[in-house]
Design an enzyme around this catalytic site. Structure first.
Site, mmCIF file in Angstrom:
data_model
loop_
_atom_site.group_PDB
_atom_site.id
_atom_site.type_symbol
_atom_site.label_atom_id
_atom_site.label_comp_id
_atom_site.label_asym_id
_atom_site.label_seq_id
_atom_site.Cartn_x
_atom_site.Cartn_y
_atom_site.Cartn_z
ATOM 1 N N CYS A 33 0.814 -0.649 -0.280
ATOM 2 C CA CYS A 33 -0.317 -0.252 0.149
ATOM 3 C C CYS A 33 0.728 1.390 0.328
ATOM 4 C CB CYS A 33 -1.052 -0.236 1.292
ATOM 5 S SG CYS A 33 -0.249 0.063 2.629
ATOM 6 N N ASP A 35 2.069 2.729 2.047
ATOM 7 C CA ASP A 35 1.976 3.425 3.836
ATOM 8 C C ASP A 35 3.175 3.534 4.850
ATOM 9 O OD1 ASP A 35 -0.478 3.962 2.554
ATOM 10 O OD2 ASP A 35 -1.713 2.969 3.884
ATOM 11 N N CYS A 102 -2.486 -2.726 8.518
ATOM 12 C CA CYS A 102 -2.223 -2.307 9.303
ATOM 13 C C CYS A 102 -2.216 -1.657 10.514
ATOM 14 C CB CYS A 102 -3.049 -0.774 9.256
ATOM 15 S SG CYS A 102 -4.132 -1.209 7.174
HETATM 16 FE FE1 FES Z 1 -1.548 0.204 4.320
HETATM 17 FE FE2 FES Z 1 -3.295 1.163 6.400
HETATM 18 S S1 FES Z 1 -3.098 0.312 3.474
HETATM 19 S S2 FES Z 1 -1.539 0.448 6.427
#
Ligand code: FES
Length: 123
Positions: A33, A35, A102
């Site tokens: 993702c 993040d 996450c």
């Molecule tokens: Fe990757 Fe939440 S979608 S940390």
């Protein structure tokens, strides 16, 4: 997609930012993702006096890092290492399946920060 608890924490996150004079820092990311989560801590005599996070990520990542930092403040390093993403999810009263990673990021960031601290202590 998120329950009320997650939304509440996401809208009012605790422990956001960077601990002043931190002596532990951990940055982790999720390749899929993209993040990124960073946790800083001030550890004194084996106790986590303060912990804060910076998260460039989704609502679940923000809620997880807020919750995870709240769970480790005042704990010993050993206790903090036992905090799991499952406990974070329980605190948040659940996360959607596609958002489990996450919470894993929060667990990993705590471990990375403590690793960093141990390296600093051992020269
Ligand atoms: Fe990757 Fe939440 S979608 S940390």
């Amino acid at each position: 997609m998120y329950n009320e608890k997650v939304m509440e924490v996401f809208k009012n996150p605790q422990n956001m930012g960077e601990v002043e004079n931190y002596n532990a820092i951990g940055t982790v990311g999720n390749e899929t993702c993209g993040d990124i989560m960073q946790i800083t801590m001030r550890i004194e005599n084996g106790i986590i006096e303060d912990a804060k996070f910076k998260t460039f990520g989704c609502a679940a990542a923000v809620a997880s890092s807020s919750t995870a930092t709240g769970m480790i403040i005042g704990k010993t390093v050993e206790e903090a290492l036992k905090v799991t993403n499952k406990q974070v999810i329980t605190e948040l009263e659940g996360l959607p399946p596609q958002k489990i990673h996450c919470s894993v990021l929060a667990e990993d960031a705590i471990r990375a920060a403590i690793d960093d601290y141990n390296k600093r202590m051992n020269g």
